[in-house]
Motif scaffolding. Structure first.
Motif, PDB file in Angstrom:
ATOM      1  N   THR A 187       0.840  -1.184   0.000  1.00 11.38           N
ATOM      2  CA  THR A 187       0.000   0.000   0.000  1.00 11.38           C
ATOM      3  C   THR A 187       0.876   1.233   0.000  1.00 11.38           C
ATOM      4  O   THR A 187       2.024   1.201   0.450  1.00 11.38           O
ATOM      5  N   VAL A 210      -3.417  -1.916  -1.954  1.00 12.29           N
ATOM      6  CA  VAL A 210      -4.308  -0.756  -1.821  1.00 12.29           C
ATOM      7  C   VAL A 210      -3.535   0.504  -2.190  1.00 12.29           C
ATOM      8  O   VAL A 210      -2.835   1.076  -1.351  1.00 12.29           O
ATOM      9  N   LEU A 262      -7.816  -2.962  -4.056  1.00 16.07           N
ATOM     10  CA  LEU A 262      -8.671  -1.847  -3.655  1.00 16.07           C
ATOM     11  C   LEU A 262      -8.029  -0.541  -4.096  1.00 16.07           C
ATOM     12  O   LEU A 262      -6.874  -0.259  -3.753  1.00 16.07           O
ATOM     13  N   TYR A 312      -9.738   6.871   4.720  1.00 23.22           N
ATOM     14  CA  TYR A 312      -9.078   6.061   3.702  1.00 23.22           C
ATOM     15  C   TYR A 312      -8.220   4.986   4.375  1.00 23.22           C
ATOM     16  O   TYR A 312      -8.153   3.840   3.912  1.00 23.22           O
ATOM     17  N   TRP A 315     -10.385   2.144   5.473  1.00 26.34           N
ATOM     18  CA  TRP A 315     -10.745   1.279   4.347  1.00 26.34           C
ATOM     19  C   TRP A 315      -9.603   0.323   4.018  1.00 26.34           C
ATOM     20  O   TRP A 315      -9.816  -0.851   3.729  1.00 26.34           O
ATOM     21  N   MET A 316      -8.371   0.866   4.051  1.00 29.37           N
ATOM     22  CA  MET A 316      -7.199   0.036   3.758  1.00 29.37           C
ATOM     23  C   MET A 316      -7.033  -1.071   4.799  1.00 29.37           C
ATOM     24  O   MET A 316      -6.802  -2.240   4.453  1.00 29.37           O
ATOM     25  N   TRP A 319      -9.545  -3.828   4.320  1.00 27.84           N
ATOM     26  CA  TRP A 319      -9.239  -4.637   3.136  1.00 27.84           C
ATOM     27  C   TRP A 319      -8.185  -5.692   3.470  1.00 27.84           C
ATOM     28  O   TRP A 319      -8.342  -6.880   3.153  1.00 27.84           O
TER      29      TRP A 319
END
Length: 324
Positions: A187, A210, A262, A312, A315-316, A319
């Motif tokens: 990420t 991500v 994602l 954000y 969300w990461m 995931w």
């Protein structure tokens, strides 16, 4: 729009690439060496932090011989943990990503500090690298542009080196004790987001990724977008000859699907027009559906500009908890 690039511009020598050959062509376009650089690294254990995270300061080298500084944080665990390589944006570095305090630099804006350390507090082994192209490694924009110009005749690209360093980080993380080598994710924000998705496309062993505001959507849309879209990126973003073969959507469809991917792409992100993200969704979503894994591809398109918000980050985390 004030631009010398005509809207109807097409490649002079278009060369379609069959889906199974996309990754090989991407390796060629990015100029990655056929043999990855050695995974040798030096790590100096530091003290544990207040959350009991084991801290390692390390360095490794890319194929140009440049030193890459990094910081790893490994929680205590009786079983091997999933690992995530956490990559900063242009103005960031490993120290900011692993900052002890998880907060915005300013109350209402600025970079998000400490998000990598917070991810480690949530139960992941993490490694953050100070990537090539970040301000602490790029001493001047003139030298950055000069290097891009001088590498080009050798078929090397700065984006390729970014992806190479990211994958080197994944191999280093696998080599650290307490990490499950089969459960490695990537990420990153902005520059780090670009490195994230290109690296995942290149290496099928990456389990999930991500990119946050990672410039993924459509290179053609950036070229034919606004002056702001064009000037946000230095030359490293524009891979020579790429649009002769494919755009971002075809890379994601051929080289990332069906793995969990994602994208966090705010609707007013200056790095990527919303139309570019929509183009990618239209191509990639049906591929994941045809592979019977529609839940493994998701795009968040919140209202907003090019920034890393705390939601954000959540969300990461969700995931990676689901797929790593």
């Amino acid at each position: 729009m004030d631009s010398t690039i005509p809207q109807n511009l097409c490649p002079v020598y278009p060369t379609p690439v069959a889906q199974p050959e996309v990754r090989a062509k991407l390796y060629e376009l990015l100029g990655l060496p056929p043999t990855p650089p050695a995974t040798d690294f030096e790590a100096t254990p530091g003290q544990e932090d207040e959350a009991g995270l084991r801290i390692f300061h390390l360095t490794c080298r890319n194929s140009l011989g440049e030193s890459i500084p990094g910081i790893a944080l490994i929680p205590h665990s009786d079983t091997p943990l999933p690992g995530v390589v956490c990559l900063p944006g242009t103005s960031g570095d490993a120290a900011r990503v692993t900052h002890p305090h998880f907060r915005r630099l300013q109350p209402e804006g600025g970079p998000l500090l400490g998000w990598g350390r917070e991810l480690a507090r949530r139960g992941f082994a993490i490694l953050s690298l100070t990537l090539k192209g970040t301000e602490s490694r790029c001493t001047s924009i003139d030298l950055w542009h000069s290097e891009n110009k001088l590498l080009a005749p050798y078929g090397r690209t700065q984006m390729g080196i970014l992806a190479e360093e990211t994958l080197l980080g994944a191999r280093v993380l696998r080599a650290l004790g307490g990490v499950n080598p089969a459960r490695i994710g990537l990420t990153g924000m902005s520059l780090g987001g670009n490195a994230t998705w290109y690296a995942m496309a290149l290496d099928p062993s990456i389990a999930a990724a991500v990119p946050v505001c990672g410039g993924v959507g459509s290179m053609a849309r950036v070229i034919h977008g606004s002056r702001i879209n064009q000037e946000r990126h230095s030359a490293y973003f524009f891979i020579p000859h790429m649009l002769r073969y494919f755009d971002h959507a075809e890379i994601v469809a051929a080289c990332i699907a069906p793995r969990p991917f994602l994208m966090i792409a705010p609707t007013r992100d200056e790095d990527m027009p919303r139309a570019g993200v929509d183009d990618l969704i239209a191509v990639v979503e049906p591929v994941y559906q045809s592979l019977d894994c529609p839940d493994c591809f998701k795009v968040h398109q919140p209202e907003g500009k090019h920034e890393y918000r705390s939601e954000y980050f959540e969300w990461m985390v969700a995931w990676f908890k689901q797929f790593l």
